[in-house]
Design a protein around this motif. Sequence first.
Motif, PDB file in Angstrom:
ATOM      1  N   ASN A   1      -4.007 -20.343 -94.975  1.00  0.00           N
ATOM      2  CA  ASN A   1      -2.547 -20.339 -95.142  1.00  0.00           C
ATOM      3  C   ASN A   1      -1.870 -19.209 -94.368  1.00  0.00           C
ATOM      4  OD1 ASN A   1      -2.683 -22.544 -97.001  1.00  0.00           O
ATOM      5  ND2 ASN A   1      -3.229 -21.099 -98.629  1.00  0.00           N
ATOM      6  N   ARG A   2      -2.542 -18.699 -93.355  1.00  0.00           N
ATOM      7  CA  ARG A   2      -1.958 -17.633 -92.533  1.00  0.00           C
ATOM      8  C   ARG A   2      -2.318 -17.880 -91.078  1.00  0.00           C
ATOM      9  NH1 ARG A   2      -3.185 -11.692 -94.548  1.00  0.00           N
ATOM     10  NH2 ARG A   2      -1.406 -11.319 -93.162  1.00  0.00           N
ATOM     11  N   GLU A   3      -1.400 -17.537 -90.169  1.00  0.00           N
ATOM     12  CA  GLU A   3      -1.678 -17.688 -88.757  1.00  0.00           C
ATOM     13  C   GLU A   3      -2.650 -16.605 -88.284  1.00  0.00           C
ATOM     14  OE1 GLU A   3       1.146 -16.688 -90.004  1.00  0.00           O
ATOM     15  OE2 GLU A   3       1.919 -14.943 -88.935  1.00  0.00           O
ATOM     16  N   TYR A   4      -3.215 -16.851 -87.116  1.00  0.00           N
ATOM     17  CA  TYR A   4      -4.060 -15.851 -86.456  1.00  0.00           C
ATOM     18  C   TYR A   4      -3.163 -14.839 -85.756  1.00  0.00           C
ATOM     19  CZ  TYR A   4      -7.189 -13.849 -82.925  1.00  0.00           C
ATOM     20  OH  TYR A   4      -7.899 -12.987 -82.132  1.00  0.00           O
ATOM     21  N   ARG A   5      -3.406 -13.549 -85.995  1.00  0.00           N
ATOM     22  CA  ARG A   5      -2.629 -12.509 -85.307  1.00  0.00           C
ATOM     23  C   ARG A   5      -3.548 -11.344 -84.951  1.00  0.00           C
ATOM     24  NH1 ARG A   5       2.006 -10.351 -88.698  1.00  0.00           N
ATOM     25  NH2 ARG A   5       2.898  -9.703 -86.707  1.00  0.00           N
ATOM     26  N   SER A   6      -3.478 -10.917 -83.715  1.00  0.00           N
ATOM     27  CA  SER A   6      -4.256  -9.759 -83.282  1.00  0.00           C
ATOM     28  C   SER A   6      -3.501  -9.018 -82.182  1.00  0.00           C
ATOM     29  CB  SER A   6      -5.641 -10.177 -82.765  1.00  0.00           C
ATOM     30  OG  SER A   6      -5.517 -10.841 -81.513  1.00  0.00           O
ATOM     31  N   VAL A   7      -3.809  -7.728 -82.066  1.00  0.00           N
ATOM     32  CA  VAL A   7      -3.236  -6.897 -81.005  1.00  0.00           C
ATOM     33  C   VAL A   7      -4.378  -6.166 -80.314  1.00  0.00           C
ATOM     34  CG1 VAL A   7      -1.687  -5.004 -80.411  1.00  0.00           C
ATOM     35  CG2 VAL A   7      -1.101  -6.525 -82.293  1.00  0.00           C
ATOM     36  N   SER A   8      -4.365  -6.169 -78.996  1.00  0.00           N
ATOM     37  CA  SER A   8      -5.377  -5.444 -78.231  1.00  0.00           C
ATOM     38  C   SER A   8      -4.707  -4.456 -77.286  1.00  0.00           C
ATOM     39  CB  SER A   8      -6.246  -6.414 -77.414  1.00  0.00           C
ATOM     40  OG  SER A   8      -6.990  -7.261 -78.255  1.00  0.00           O
ATOM     41  N   VAL A   9      -5.331  -3.308 -77.149  1.00  0.00           N
ATOM     42  CA  VAL A   9      -4.894  -2.291 -76.192  1.00  0.00           C
ATOM     43  C   VAL A   9      -5.977  -2.192 -75.129  1.00  0.00           C
ATOM     44  CG1 VAL A   9      -4.196   0.103 -75.845  1.00  0.00           C
ATOM     45  CG2 VAL A   9      -3.705  -1.036 -78.029  1.00  0.00           C
ATOM     46  N   MET A  10      -5.603  -2.423 -73.874  1.00  0.00           N
ATOM     47  CA  MET A  10      -6.540  -2.352 -72.769  1.00  0.00           C
ATOM     48  C   MET A  10      -6.459  -0.953 -72.151  1.00  0.00           C
ATOM     49  SD  MET A  10      -7.360  -5.431 -73.298  1.00  0.00           S
ATOM     50  CE  MET A  10      -8.623  -5.580 -72.037  1.00  0.00           C
TER      51      MET A  10
ATOM     52  N   PHE B   1      -1.159  -4.094 -73.233  1.00  0.00           N
ATOM     53  CA  PHE B   1      -1.090  -4.688 -74.563  1.00  0.00           C
ATOM     54  C   PHE B   1      -1.175  -6.215 -74.512  1.00  0.00           C
ATOM     55  CE2 PHE B   1       1.571  -0.825 -74.512  1.00  0.00           C
ATOM     56  CZ  PHE B   1       0.793  -0.018 -75.336  1.00  0.00           C
ATOM     57  N   VAL B   2      -1.974  -6.769 -75.426  1.00  0.00           N
ATOM     58  CA  VAL B   2      -2.101  -8.223 -75.557  1.00  0.00           C
ATOM     59  C   VAL B   2      -1.861  -8.573 -77.020  1.00  0.00           C
ATOM     60  CG1 VAL B   2      -3.576 -10.237 -75.291  1.00  0.00           C
ATOM     61  CG2 VAL B   2      -3.777  -8.332 -73.681  1.00  0.00           C
ATOM     62  N   TYR B   3      -0.921  -9.478 -77.269  1.00  0.00           N
ATOM     63  CA  TYR B   3      -0.583  -9.885 -78.637  1.00  0.00           C
ATOM     64  C   TYR B   3      -0.820 -11.377 -78.779  1.00  0.00           C
ATOM     65  CZ  TYR B   3       2.310 -10.890 -82.762  1.00  0.00           C
ATOM     66  OH  TYR B   3       2.759 -11.318 -83.992  1.00  0.00           O
ATOM     67  N   SER B   4      -1.578 -11.771 -79.800  1.00  0.00           N
ATOM     68  CA  SER B   4      -1.871 -13.178 -80.044  1.00  0.00           C
ATOM     69  C   SER B   4      -1.367 -13.589 -81.415  1.00  0.00           C
ATOM     70  CB  SER B   4      -3.385 -13.439 -79.979  1.00  0.00           C
ATOM     71  OG  SER B   4      -3.882 -13.191 -78.679  1.00  0.00           O
ATOM     72  N   CYS B   5      -0.651 -14.705 -81.454  1.00  0.00           N
ATOM     73  CA  CYS B   5      -0.183 -15.280 -82.713  1.00  0.00           C
ATOM     74  C   CYS B   5      -0.398 -16.783 -82.615  1.00  0.00           C
ATOM     75  CB  CYS B   5       1.285 -14.952 -82.956  1.00  0.00           C
ATOM     76  SG  CYS B   5       1.916 -15.560 -84.532  1.00  0.00           S
ATOM     77  N   LEU B   6      -1.397 -17.297 -83.335  1.00  0.00           N
ATOM     78  CA  LEU B   6      -1.811 -18.690 -83.188  1.00  0.00           C
ATOM     79  C   LEU B   6      -1.885 -19.390 -84.537  1.00  0.00           C
ATOM     80  CD1 LEU B   6      -4.821 -17.935 -80.816  1.00  0.00           C
ATOM     81  CD2 LEU B   6      -2.543 -18.606 -80.091  1.00  0.00           C
ATOM     82  N   VAL B   7      -1.438 -20.629 -84.558  1.00  0.00           N
ATOM     83  CA  VAL B   7      -1.533 -21.442 -85.766  1.00  0.00           C
ATOM     84  C   VAL B   7      -2.852 -22.203 -85.800  1.00  0.00           C
ATOM     85  CG1 VAL B   7      -0.522 -23.370 -87.041  1.00  0.00           C
ATOM     86  CG2 VAL B   7       0.974 -21.676 -85.951  1.00  0.00           C
ATOM     87  N   ASP B   8      -3.291 -22.679 -84.646  1.00  0.00           N
ATOM     88  CA  ASP B   8      -4.497 -23.493 -84.558  1.00  0.00           C
ATOM     89  C   ASP B   8      -5.652 -22.686 -83.981  1.00  0.00           C
ATOM     90  OD1 ASP B   8      -3.054 -25.837 -85.358  1.00  0.00           O
ATOM     91  OD2 ASP B   8      -2.221 -25.896 -83.325  1.00  0.00           O
ATOM     92  N   LYS B   9      -6.881 -23.132 -84.275  1.00  0.00           N
ATOM     93  CA  LYS B   9      -8.065 -22.518 -83.681  1.00  0.00           C
ATOM     94  C   LYS B   9      -7.951 -22.600 -82.164  1.00  0.00           C
ATOM     95  CE  LYS B   9     -12.996 -23.314 -82.922  1.00  0.00           C
ATOM     96  NZ  LYS B   9     -14.138 -24.203 -83.174  1.00  0.00           N
ATOM     97  N   ALA B  10      -8.365 -21.545 -81.484  1.00  0.00           N
ATOM     98  CA  ALA B  10      -8.283 -21.536 -80.024  1.00  0.00           C
ATOM     99  C   ALA B  10      -9.431 -20.747 -79.449  1.00  0.00           C
ATOM    100  CB  ALA B  10      -6.958 -20.939 -79.565  1.00  0.00           C
ATOM    101  N   MET B  11      -9.814 -21.106 -78.228  1.00  0.00           N
ATOM    102  CA  MET B  11     -10.812 -20.338 -77.510  1.00  0.00           C
ATOM    103  C   MET B  11     -10.103 -19.425 -76.545  1.00  0.00           C
ATOM    104  SD  MET B  11     -13.978 -21.615 -75.147  1.00  0.00           S
ATOM    105  CE  MET B  11     -14.973 -20.418 -74.244  1.00  0.00           C
ATOM    106  N   GLY B  12     -10.446 -18.146 -76.559  1.00  0.00           N
ATOM    107  CA  GLY B  12      -9.803 -17.196 -75.661  1.00  0.00           C
ATOM    108  C   GLY B  12     -10.116 -17.517 -74.210  1.00  0.00           C
TER     109      GLY B  12
END
Length: 278
Positions: A75-84, A12-23
């Motif tokens: 007005n919302r953060e970046y949030r994603s979940v990945s299952v490997m 599992f990979v969980y991302s919660c980001l306020v600013d633009k980011a490069m993976g």
Amino acid sequence: MSNEENNFGDAFVYSCLVDKAMGHEQFVPKHAVSFQISGETHIDHQQGTMILKEGQLMIAHRNQLAKAFKYPGENREYRSVSVMLDTDYLKKYAVEHHIATDHKYSGDPNILLEPDSFIQGYFSSLIPYLEHTKEVNPEMEAMKVNEMITLLLKLHPVLKTLLFDFSTPYKIDLEAFMVKNYQYNVPIENFARLTGRSLASFKRDFEKVFGTSPRKWLKEKRLVEAYYLIEKKQQKPADIYLDLGFENLSHFYSSFKEKFGITPATIYSKQNDNRTVY
């Protein structure tokens, strides 16, 4: 809220980001199932570009090169979940469910789907673990991975060929592959794997084709392209170094000056009326 990108266990990979980011992940060794909670993920891959929007699901085939750009929503953060989906999990699942595994997948390597209520509920069930624990225990991980596989097959049965493709990359044209994909910043071992070669075979074939080592060729190719983009296309050095496979701006500047005897900023300034470069 601070930027966070965490791995929990192997799956599992969980991302919660306020600013633009490069993976940071540019080689995808396992099948990945990603759900976009908020914001957008723009994925540059070998076949083009894909945009994963809020509420969408993406299934990515293993053994790919990709760059992910992560954008918060309005007005919302970046949030994603990945299952490997690890190959060992999938092989075990195939045996337990009597699924044939002798077919090589030949469809699109990245598929966008609209998740049903079961898959939406599945990802909602992961959030408490990912937000309030440091690691998912192995038993829970195995159970949730199996649940994910079952739900995918229910949502889109034709995914069976993609999920249970255990073939290894076959030997392909090394020159064409490298010219197309030199900008990905991945270990040489991954280039070898993607061209269907052992590391030793890859280095031998590379020397025959290009007359130099992979590392030297990659550095030269990236620097020459950088010079062209800055001088002819008037692109800022800070805007291109990551896209060309350099790890950081400092390394890019030092390598560029070592080869050309001049900094990228100097070339850019000459082409842009001495404007300040940041």
